[in-house]
Design a protein around this motif. Structure first.
Motif, mmCIF file in Angstrom:
data_model
loop_
_atom_site.group_PDB
_atom_site.id
_atom_site.type_symbol
_atom_site.label_atom_id
_atom_site.label_comp_id
_atom_site.label_asym_id
_atom_site.label_seq_id
_atom_site.Cartn_x
_atom_site.Cartn_y
_atom_site.Cartn_z
ATOM 1 N N ALA A 9 0.834 -1.205 0.000
ATOM 2 C CA ALA A 9 0.000 0.000 0.000
ATOM 3 C C ALA A 9 0.864 1.248 0.000
ATOM 4 N N ASN A 10 0.758 2.030 -1.059
ATOM 5 C CA ASN A 10 1.444 3.317 -1.157
ATOM 6 C C ASN A 10 0.439 4.436 -0.922
ATOM 7 N N GLN A 11 0.892 5.483 -0.286
ATOM 8 C CA GLN A 11 0.009 6.636 -0.079
ATOM 9 C C GLN A 11 -0.226 7.342 -1.399
ATOM 10 N N ALA A 59 -3.302 0.203 -4.196
ATOM 11 C CA ALA A 59 -2.428 -0.846 -3.691
ATOM 12 C C ALA A 59 -2.041 -1.806 -4.806
ATOM 13 N N ARG A 67 -5.112 3.827 2.015
ATOM 14 C CA ARG A 67 -3.857 4.401 2.534
ATOM 15 C C ARG A 67 -4.013 5.920 2.472
ATOM 16 N N SER A 102 -3.158 2.794 7.447
ATOM 17 C CA SER A 102 -3.712 1.986 6.366
ATOM 18 C C SER A 102 -4.797 1.078 6.933
ATOM 19 N N CYS A 161 0.062 -6.289 9.437
ATOM 20 C CA CYS A 161 0.595 -5.175 8.653
ATOM 21 C C CYS A 161 2.052 -4.960 9.029
#
Lengths: 114, 110
Positions: free
Chosen positions: A49-51, A55, A70, A76, A93
């Motif tokens: 998961a990237n901001q 994802a 995110r 997240s 996580c």
């Protein structure tokens, strides 16, 4: 070391329902990772998961079943949707607080679907 | 992708005995970590050891990166050491998720 707070720690859910798991990191991180650990097995990566972007899911995992949010660099969520007993697992996580450093994990969510 | 193999899969020890757990990996790595998973499912960081040797109390670890293996030593084992020990690696490209071995399930009996 980093602190990653994950909740709930455990839940028992009815089949067909959904559960959202939250993960909070005490520092800003670029990427967060979600893993599944089925009973007696090792950890398998679900997605990264990237901001600010969608994802990235591993083979065998789809967004409709495991939607991920995110919203910022410290938080997240993972949702397990339309659950069946086969979804009974520990979900964890993870994040790297610093580049070229060790990864840390949340306490895990033990999910039982009945 | 990178492969991680751990041995032995299961280990039963008498309290006070020593043991060595092994982790082999198939490619160069940026990161290698050892974890202990307690009965509640929580992963406890034991060592961050992409190369070299580290010690922490009764535990020590050695990674020989050029030969692609790592060893975890447990001395004078205690019943509280029971659980599953995982080795996990991060590939050379960096900032990628850890890949886990299947673990070694350790039971220490009194």
């Amino acid at each position: 070391s980093a602190v990653i707070s994950q909740k709930p720690s455990r839940d028992i859910c009815q089949r067909g329902t959904s559960l959202t798991i939250q993960c909070q990191v005490d520092s800003q991180v670029t990427m967060m990772f979600w893993y599944r650990q089925q009973p007696g097995q090792s950890l398998t990566l679900i997605a990264t998961a990237n901001q600010g972007s969608e994802a990235t899911y591993e083979s065998g995992f789809v967004i409709d079943k495991f939607p991920i949010s995110r919203p910022n660099l410290t938080f997240s969520t993972l949702t397990v949707s339309n659950m069946s007993p086969e979804d009974s697992s520990i979900y964890l996580c993870s994040a790297f607080p610093q580049v070229l450093s060790e990864a840390f994990f949340g306490q895990g969510t033990r999910l039982t679907v009945v | 992708g990178i492969q991680v193999e751990q041995s032995p899969p299961d280990l039963i020890l008498q309290e006070g005995a020593n043991s060595t757990l092994r982790c082999n990996f198939s490619d160069s790595v940026n990161n290698l970590q050892w974890f202990h998973q307690n009965p509640w499912g929580q992963l406890i960081n034991l060592f961050y050891i992409p190369s070299g040797t580290k010690q922490n109390g009764r535990l020590s670890a050695t990674t020989v990166a050029t030969e692609r293996y790592s060893l975890l030593y447990i001395s004078s084992s205690q019943t509280t050491d029971s659980g599953v020990y995982f080795c996990a690696v991060e590939g050379r490209s960096g900032n990628t998720p850890l890949v886990f071995g299947k673990g070694t399930r350790l039971s220490v009996i009194a």
